[in-house]
Write an enzyme that holds these catalytic residues in place. Structure first.
Site, PDB file in Angstrom:
ATOM      1  N   SER A 159      47.860  41.774  40.964  1.00 38.16           N
ATOM      2  CA  SER A 159      47.377  42.175  41.904  1.00 38.16           C
ATOM      3  C   SER A 159      46.979  41.403  43.146  1.00 38.16           C
ATOM      4  O   SER A 159      46.631  41.758  43.763  1.00 38.16           O
ATOM      5  CB  SER A 159      45.583  42.442  41.548  1.00 38.16           C
ATOM      6  OG  SER A 159      44.961  41.121  41.144  1.00 38.16           O
TER       7      SER A 159
ATOM      8  N   THR B  61      47.934  44.484  35.622  1.00 41.31           N
ATOM      9  CA  THR B  61      47.082  45.179  36.280  1.00 41.31           C
ATOM     10  C   THR B  61      46.671  46.406  35.562  1.00 41.31           C
ATOM     11  O   THR B  61      46.932  47.294  35.661  1.00 41.31           O
ATOM     12  CB  THR B  61      46.573  44.720  37.435  1.00 41.31           C
ATOM     13  OG1 THR B  61      47.489  45.825  38.216  1.00 41.31           O
ATOM     14  CG2 THR B  61      47.234  43.436  37.949  1.00 41.31           C
TER      15      THR B  61
ATOM     16  N   ASP C 272      30.423  59.825  32.753  1.00 40.34           N
ATOM     17  CA  ASP C 272      32.318  60.159  33.369  1.00 40.34           C
ATOM     18  C   ASP C 272      32.769  61.363  33.612  1.00 40.34           C
ATOM     19  O   ASP C 272      33.400  62.282  33.153  1.00 40.34           O
ATOM     20  CB  ASP C 272      33.266  59.357  32.572  1.00 40.34           C
ATOM     21  CG  ASP C 272      34.464  59.042  33.353  1.00 40.34           C
ATOM     22  OD1 ASP C 272      35.147  59.720  33.535  1.00 40.34           O
ATOM     23  OD2 ASP C 272      34.897  57.930  32.494  1.00 40.34           O
TER      24      ASP C 272
ATOM     25  N   SER D 189      33.443  46.109  36.986  1.00 40.82           N
ATOM     26  CA  SER D 189      34.801  46.851  38.103  1.00 40.82           C
ATOM     27  C   SER D 189      35.630  46.960  39.273  1.00 40.82           C
ATOM     28  O   SER D 189      36.908  45.975  39.674  1.00 40.82           O
ATOM     29  CB  SER D 189      34.538  48.238  37.658  1.00 40.82           C
ATOM     30  OG  SER D 189      33.414  47.883  38.531  1.00 40.82           O
ATOM     31  N   ARG D 190      34.873  46.552  40.059  1.00 37.96           N
ATOM     32  CA  ARG D 190      35.734  46.571  41.492  1.00 37.96           C
ATOM     33  C   ARG D 190      34.425  46.206  42.417  1.00 37.96           C
ATOM     34  O   ARG D 190      33.581  46.895  42.553  1.00 37.96           O
ATOM     35  CB  ARG D 190      36.440  47.910  42.773  1.00 37.96           C
ATOM     36  CG  ARG D 190      37.761  48.187  41.715  1.00 37.96           C
ATOM     37  CD  ARG D 190      38.497  47.356  41.880  1.00 37.96           C
ATOM     38  NE  ARG D 190      40.153  47.181  41.394  1.00 37.96           N
ATOM     39  CZ  ARG D 190      40.060  46.505  40.349  1.00 37.96           C
ATOM     40  NH1 ARG D 190      39.649  46.502  39.504  1.00 37.96           N
ATOM     41  NH2 ARG D 190      41.861  47.664  39.644  1.00 37.96           N
TER      42      ARG D 190
ATOM     43  N   ASP E 259      30.812  40.328  38.491  1.00 39.53           N
ATOM     44  CA  ASP E 259      31.691  39.695  38.408  1.00 39.53           C
ATOM     45  C   ASP E 259      33.134  39.859  39.591  1.00 39.53           C
ATOM     46  O   ASP E 259      34.003  38.758  39.644  1.00 39.53           O
ATOM     47  CB  ASP E 259      32.895  39.857  37.210  1.00 39.53           C
ATOM     48  CG  ASP E 259      34.010  39.527  36.897  1.00 39.53           C
ATOM     49  OD1 ASP E 259      33.729  37.934  36.955  1.00 39.53           O
ATOM     50  OD2 ASP E 259      35.159  39.826  36.808  1.00 39.53           O
TER      51      ASP E 259
ATOM     52  N   GLU F 268      36.245  40.291  48.286  1.00 34.60           N
ATOM     53  CA  GLU F 268      36.399  39.256  47.950  1.00 34.60           C
ATOM     54  C   GLU F 268      37.787  39.098  48.604  1.00 34.60           C
ATOM     55  O   GLU F 268      38.568  39.824  49.367  1.00 34.60           O
ATOM     56  CB  GLU F 268      37.100  39.958  46.367  1.00 34.60           C
ATOM     57  CG  GLU F 268      35.591  39.603  45.677  1.00 34.60           C
ATOM     58  CD  GLU F 268      36.619  40.784  44.049  1.00 34.60           C
ATOM     59  OE1 GLU F 268      37.183  40.183  44.425  1.00 34.60           O
ATOM     60  OE2 GLU F 268      35.845  40.844  43.696  1.00 34.60           O
TER      61      GLU F 268
ATOM     62  N   HIS G 141      35.614  37.457  39.303  1.00 32.37           N
ATOM     63  CA  HIS G 141      36.266  38.648  39.069  1.00 32.37           C
ATOM     64  C   HIS G 141      37.629  37.807  38.023  1.00 32.37           C
ATOM     65  O   HIS G 141      38.627  37.757  37.508  1.00 32.37           O
ATOM     66  CB  HIS G 141      37.405  39.127  40.268  1.00 32.37           C
ATOM     67  CG  HIS G 141      38.087  39.998  40.508  1.00 32.37           C
ATOM     68  ND1 HIS G 141      38.384  41.279  40.885  1.00 32.37           N
ATOM     69  CD2 HIS G 141      38.307  40.766  38.778  1.00 32.37           C
ATOM     70  CE1 HIS G 141      38.893  42.168  40.938  1.00 32.37           C
ATOM     71  NE2 HIS G 141      38.608  41.879  39.389  1.00 32.37           N
TER      72      HIS G 141
ATOM     73  N   GLY H 119      38.374  39.664  32.387  1.00 29.02           N
ATOM     74  CA  GLY H 119      39.385  40.636  31.521  1.00 29.02           C
ATOM     75  C   GLY H 119      40.637  39.583  31.487  1.00 29.02           C
ATOM     76  O   GLY H 119      40.838  40.025  31.411  1.00 29.02           O
ATOM     77  N   TYR H 120      39.986  38.185  31.976  1.00 26.76           N
ATOM     78  CA  TYR H 120      41.173  37.168  32.412  1.00 26.76           C
ATOM     79  C   TYR H 120      41.046  36.573  30.789  1.00 26.76           C
ATOM     80  O   TYR H 120      40.541  35.614  31.344  1.00 26.76           O
ATOM     81  CB  TYR H 120      40.457  36.274  34.254  1.00 26.76           C
ATOM     82  CG  TYR H 120      41.518  35.398  34.290  1.00 26.76           C
ATOM     83  CD1 TYR H 120      42.050  34.026  34.069  1.00 26.76           C
ATOM     84  CD2 TYR H 120      42.821  35.998  35.354  1.00 26.76           C
ATOM     85  CE1 TYR H 120      43.033  33.190  34.573  1.00 26.76           C
ATOM     86  CE2 TYR H 120      44.235  35.457  35.555  1.00 26.76           C
ATOM     87  CZ  TYR H 120      44.259  34.327  35.780  1.00 26.76           C
ATOM     88  OH  TYR H 120      44.819  33.659  35.772  1.00 26.76           O
TER      89      TYR H 120
END
Length: 354
Positions: A50, A71, A151, A211-212, A236, A241, A258, A261-262
């Site tokens: 990303s 990603t 959703d 998420s974002r 996170d 950013e 962030h 998921g790393y």
């Protein structure tokens, strides 16, 4: 011979792409932020994460035929330009879903331990039921933690799961966000969690955003805390950013850079999904199996005890230590943000055994 440029931090590129249909490939590894158009003059395949901006400026004079981004998000890629130029593209949705599920579960366990909350009686509101949100729900199913899903895009497509509206999500003890970033349109997610949403949340509740950053209005989140409302934040991702609202950081229960998921397995899955997508594009067989690449997952079980849950998760996901590291460098976060991501401890896929 295929010429490939790949982000230096993507794992297993050589193992998966060194030979294509029996012919050797030449692979050049570069820092993702430093890839320029001059690096791509004779490149056929570009594999990024990303941090690389893939657009006309980067690709105009290249021979790139296939772009892969390991990603979930695609906001760093000019998809319209790729389509106009006939350049094939694939990303890797769901590659880090397990890591994010671990992050969310560990976050909730830490919050519950700090606040004296009984996980057996809480309800979690999951906003976004795609790859990541569904994996989070699967973990909750295994542990007997109650949750509800929201959703609207999936509901509109005919997904038959029982979805609730955002007003019902507001009333949950925990709200966790797992939506893509959409600035406009019927299902825009920009500032989805705004001042009105936060004001409607229950006292003593928890908001998690992995998420974002702009899914949560960071300014509104800070103002709600200034007004004295007792909501805990575990964040996170951040608006703007790598620049972070330092005052908001100080108001969080946990702040991370962030990295939800790393994980080791997430990065492996990301590269593997691009390998599969490239083979599908070329009409080739994917003769390497994902299970041959992933590390063996340690066995893990929950006894029903909150303390046992927290202690079981902590060795694999030391969220307290990462929060401490971020706060220690808060005055240098724009410079340290990527460093923290790179140095975050690798985690194994240990919850798949549930």
């Amino acid at each position: 011979m295929w010429n490939i440029v790949a982000d230096e931090n993507m794992p297993l590129v050589e193992e998966l792409f060194s030979s294509i249909n029996g012919k050797p490939a030449q692979i050049q590894r570069l820092a993702g932020r430093s890839i320029t158009s001059s690096d791509l003059k004779n490149t056929d395949i570009l594999l990024v994460r990303s941090i690389s901006q893939v657009n006309e400026e980067l690709l105009a004079d290249s021979k790139v035929q296939f772009v892969g981004s390991a990603t979930i998000g695609t906001d760093h890629v000019d998809l319209d330009y790729l389509e106009k130029q006939g350049i094939a593209f694939s990303n890797a949705p769901g590659c880090n879903a397990q890591g994010v599920a671990e992050y969310v579960l560990t976050s909730i366990a830490y919050w519950a331990e700090q606040r004296g909350v009984d996980l057996n009686i809480i309800t979690v509101g999951i906003i976004g039921a795609g790859n990541v949100g569904s994996r989070v729900a699967k973990v909750f199913d295994s542990l007997g933690i109650d949750y509800v899903l929201n959703d609207p895009p999936l509901a509109a497509k005919g997904d038959t799961r029982n979805f609730v509206n955002l007003q019902q999500i507001q009333q949950c003890d925990v709200v966790t966000c797992h939506v893509p970033f959409e600035k406009e349109g019927q299902f825009a997610t920009y500032h989805l969690v705004d001042d009105a949403f936060l004001e409607g949340m229950s006292e003593q509740s928890l908001l998690i955003n992995s998420s974002r950053g702009a899914v949560v209005d960071n300014t509104a989140a800070l103002e709600i805390k200034r007004a004295g409302k007792a909501i805990d934040y575990i964040l996170d991702v951040w608006e703007g950013e790598p620049d972070v609202n330092l005052e908001l950081l100080e108001q969080t229960l946990i702040a991370t850079p962030h990295i939800a998921g790393y994980s080791q397995e997430g990065k492996i899955r990301g590269t593997y999904q691009l390998y599969q997508a490239f083979n599908q594009w070329k009409g080739l067989e994917s003769d390497i199996l994902i299970n041959e690449l992933l590390p063996e997952a340690p066995k893990w079980q929950w006894s029903g005890s909150l303390e046992a849950l927290y202690q079981s998760l902590k060795p694999y996901y030391d969220i307290e230590a990462d929060d401490q590291r971020m706060r220690q460098v808060k005055d240098e976060i724009p410079q340290k943000f990527d460093f923290l991501r790179k140095t975050y401890p690798q985690r194994l896929e240990f919850l798949d055994t549930l």
